[in-house]
Scaffold this motif. Structure first.
Motif, mmCIF file in Angstrom:
data_model
loop_
_atom_site.group_PDB
_atom_site.id
_atom_site.type_symbol
_atom_site.label_atom_id
_atom_site.label_comp_id
_atom_site.label_asym_id
_atom_site.label_seq_id
_atom_site.Cartn_x
_atom_site.Cartn_y
_atom_site.Cartn_z
ATOM 1 N N GLY A 83 0.824 -1.210 0.000
ATOM 2 C CA GLY A 83 0.000 0.000 0.000
ATOM 3 C C GLY A 83 0.855 1.255 0.000
ATOM 4 O O GLY A 83 0.578 2.219 -0.717
ATOM 5 N N GLY A 84 1.933 1.234 0.796
ATOM 6 C CA GLY A 84 2.809 2.397 0.862
ATOM 7 C C GLY A 84 3.516 2.655 -0.452
ATOM 8 O O GLY A 84 3.639 3.804 -0.898
ATOM 9 N N TYR A 85 3.964 1.563 -1.097
ATOM 10 C CA TYR A 85 4.612 1.712 -2.408
ATOM 11 C C TYR A 85 3.636 2.304 -3.413
ATOM 12 O O TYR A 85 3.983 3.197 -4.195
ATOM 13 C CB TYR A 85 5.109 0.342 -2.882
ATOM 14 C CG TYR A 85 5.626 0.344 -4.297
ATOM 15 C CD1 TYR A 85 6.750 1.078 -4.637
ATOM 16 C CD2 TYR A 85 4.976 -0.390 -5.283
ATOM 17 C CE1 TYR A 85 7.221 1.083 -5.930
ATOM 18 C CE2 TYR A 85 5.446 -0.394 -6.579
ATOM 19 C CZ TYR A 85 6.566 0.348 -6.902
ATOM 20 O OH TYR A 85 7.021 0.358 -8.185
ATOM 21 N N MET A 86 2.392 1.805 -3.354
ATOM 22 C CA MET A 86 1.365 2.349 -4.256
ATOM 23 C C MET A 86 1.184 3.836 -4.029
ATOM 24 O O MET A 86 1.045 4.617 -4.970
ATOM 25 C CB MET A 86 0.050 1.627 -4.013
ATOM 26 C CG MET A 86 -0.404 0.809 -5.164
ATOM 27 S SD MET A 86 -2.048 0.212 -4.869
ATOM 28 C CE MET A 86 -2.994 1.599 -5.414
ATOM 29 N N LEU B 127 -6.518 -2.941 -2.920
ATOM 30 C CA LEU B 127 -5.579 -1.983 -3.509
ATOM 31 C C LEU B 127 -6.317 -0.926 -4.320
ATOM 32 O O LEU B 127 -5.889 0.230 -4.384
ATOM 33 C CB LEU B 127 -4.540 -2.711 -4.363
ATOM 34 C CG LEU B 127 -3.550 -3.538 -3.535
ATOM 35 C CD1 LEU B 127 -2.546 -4.228 -4.425
ATOM 36 C CD2 LEU B 127 -2.825 -2.683 -2.510
ATOM 37 N N ALA B 128 -7.461 -1.302 -4.914
ATOM 38 C CA ALA B 128 -8.257 -0.303 -5.627
ATOM 39 C C ALA B 128 -8.750 0.764 -4.659
ATOM 40 O O ALA B 128 -8.728 1.968 -4.967
ATOM 41 C CB ALA B 128 -9.437 -0.973 -6.325
ATOM 42 N N LEU B 129 -9.180 0.348 -3.468
ATOM 43 C CA LEU B 129 -9.644 1.325 -2.476
ATOM 44 C C LEU B 129 -8.484 2.177 -1.966
ATOM 45 O O LEU B 129 -8.645 3.387 -1.753
ATOM 46 C CB LEU B 129 -10.329 0.612 -1.316
ATOM 47 C CG LEU B 129 -11.717 0.076 -1.635
ATOM 48 C CD1 LEU B 129 -12.258 -0.738 -0.475
ATOM 49 C CD2 LEU B 129 -12.671 1.215 -1.934
ATOM 50 N N VAL B 130 -7.315 1.547 -1.777
ATOM 51 C CA VAL B 130 -6.135 2.319 -1.369
ATOM 52 C C VAL B 130 -5.826 3.381 -2.422
ATOM 53 O O VAL B 130 -5.508 4.532 -2.108
ATOM 54 C CB VAL B 130 -4.926 1.388 -1.147
ATOM 55 C CG1 VAL B 130 -3.657 2.201 -0.945
ATOM 56 C CG2 VAL B 130 -5.154 0.488 0.041
#
Lengths: 128, 369
Positions: free
Chosen positions: B48-51, B322-325
């Motif tokens: 998530g952080g990388y994203m 990941l879409a929500l992130v």
């Protein structure tokens, strides 16, 4: 392995493991980081302007009101959880009719909403 | 039916077994589950952080991290190694024990939530009957760590940041809890696995069209999303660490590994909040409403999955998370920070009444149909 004790046993073990893990990380890190303290470095807000007075300042009383309101509504939420699980299962054969369950809970919620409206009218929810 | 309101068999959902329930002993499954939770907690937040780094970079016409690892994917690992080597300064005026314990008090609850989150058919540590209550209760412990950190720093910026964070977290806790209860009303269970299951059999009234709860409860989903962002103190709700007003709020005096712990808590929170939204509103590991995964068939539907179905289920859940992130990062880039009074007003005067109204409407529909 899906019994009550097995489930919450896993939780208990995980709490202990989590706390131990944090302690171990902190202890291990002691060996990996430099430690060169100086009086200047240990002052409050070291990188910026010099601090005046102590760190514990007076704060706005509104935070206290918000905390109070929260407690009231959070207790409401505790009552909502068991109600939420069974309200869909009620029908004419159960001891309590669905109409009664819904109306009773709505009256409870409305009472609390009235309190919220009062707090709003008193002006504690907005500040200028 | 005599004294009991409803017979327990009427609403008790059969507790689903986890894939980690192997053997008859107590120890092996518990060890597997703890390894599962720790593994998730130390890996998925980094994704998530990388994203966040990459998406924010692209949205601001930058490239984001590129040096560490392929496409900069190891940037957060490199950051972590850097944090470990940093000197850990504790100001002389600070309350040392509280100061040192605060990141842990924030971090451990963020990890504990992973215990109940279902990531696929059978892919969860335990299926607590009170899973939803557990998740919400554990989330609210983190605020204690934030308050402890803010108070113990003996710094006015930290104190104000901590108090703002406390007031914000409790204000947005309420709409969050109420819309989550609304989902429980519709599903008739507090078990997170049970809620996913209930969504797979939830039909549009009078038809056989399967719907996820996001469709009847789109208002609740919106409230949950906004409240979740506020709970995580993420921009545009980052007044507690507003850098133009409070330097870095309750984290001002933190450095080194302790700061890294707060950072990990935030990224972990992004993942758990998104996972909760996927479970409550977006049908868990179903690809589309009413479409079972390949390899998942039979009467068990959602749970009778072979290896392929299980892997696909986890992939679908992670994709949704990941879409929500991504949307959370997007909101961070797109909107400016709110003011403290606006923030409180939105919660108490808009979100709380709206979530109660949502609860009333859903309950009436549930009871009538």
């Amino acid at each position: 392995m899906t019994s009550f004790y097995a489930q919450y046993g896993t939780f208990a073990v995980l709490v202990v493991v989590g706390c131990l893990l944090y302690a171990v990380i902190m202890t291990l890190n002691r060996a990996m980081r430099p430690s060169v303290p100086s009086p200047q470095k240990l002052t409050t807000y070291e990188c910026g302007v010099e601090a005046i007075g102590t760190g514990w300042a007076q704060v706005n009383i509104r935070y206290y009101v918000f905390a109070f309101l929260f407690v009231i509504f959070d207790v409401e939420a505790v009552f909502l959880f068991p109600w939420a699980v069974i309200v869909g299962d009620l029908d004419s054969t159960t001891a309590i009719s669905p109409l009664f369950a819904v109306v009773a809970m709505f009256l409870f919620i409305l009472t609390l909403l009235e309190g919220l409206a009062y707090a709003w009218k008193k002006g504690v929810l907005t500040w200028d | 039916m005599n004294s009991a309101l409803v017979s327990p068999a009427n609403h008790a959902v059969a507790q689903s077994a986890s894939v980690m329930d192997v053997g008859d002993g107590f120890l092996l499954p518990v060890l597997l589950k703890i390894a599962f939770v720790l593994g998730l907690f130390f890996v998925v937040p980094l994704v998530g952080g990388y994203m966040e780094h990459k998406v924010m970079g692209r949205m601001q016409h930058r490239r984001g991290p590129v040096e560490a690892g392929p496409f900069g994917s190891l940037q957060l690992v490199a950051d972590g190694i850097k944090f470990i080597q940093k000197e850990d300064t504790i100001p002389r005026a600070a309350d040392k024990w509280v100061f040192a314990a605060a990141p842990g008090v924030a971090l451990v609850p963020a990890m504990l939530i992973f215990l109940v989150l279902p990531f696929g058919p059978g892919v969860f540590a335990v299926d607590l009957e009170l899973g939803l209550l557990y998740a919400l209760a554990i989330t609210s412990v983190s605020v204690l760590g934030v308050l402890m950190g803010g108070w113990a720093s003996a710094n006015k910026f930290s104190l104000f940041g901590g108090l703002r964070a406390g007031a914000q977290l409790i204000a947005y806790e309420l709409p969050l809890i109420i819309v989550a209860i609304t989902v429980a009303v519709q599903a008739g269970t507090l078990s997170l696995v049970g809620i996913v299951e209930a969504q797979s059999t939830f039909m549009l009234a009078g038809t056989d069209i399967n719907l996820w709860y996001v469709f009847p409860q789109f208002v609740g989903f919106g409230i949950f999303f906004v409240a979740a962002m506020a709970e995580l103190s993420r921009p545009p709700f980052d007044m507690p660490i507003g850098d133009s007003e409070l330097v870095f709020g309750y984290m001002t005096e933190y450095s080194g590994i302790k700061f890294a712990m707060f950072l990990l808590t935030e990224y972990g929170g992004m993942i758990t909040m998104s996972a909760l939204m996927v479970v409550l509103y977006l049908g868990g590991w179903q690809l589309l409403p009413g479409v079972p995964l390949p390899g998942c068939d039979g009467a068990g539907g959602l749970f009778d999955c072979g290896f392929l179905g299980t892997v696909l289920g986890v992939a679908v859940t992670m994709g949704k998370i990941l879409a929500l992130v991504f949307v959370m990062v997007w909101a961070r880039v797109a909107y400016p920070r709110l003011r403290e009074d606006q923030l409180q007003r939105i919660s108490w005067l808009v979100l709380v009444p709206l979530s109660l109204l949502n609860l009333a409407v859903v309950t009436v529909f549930k009871v009538v149909f």
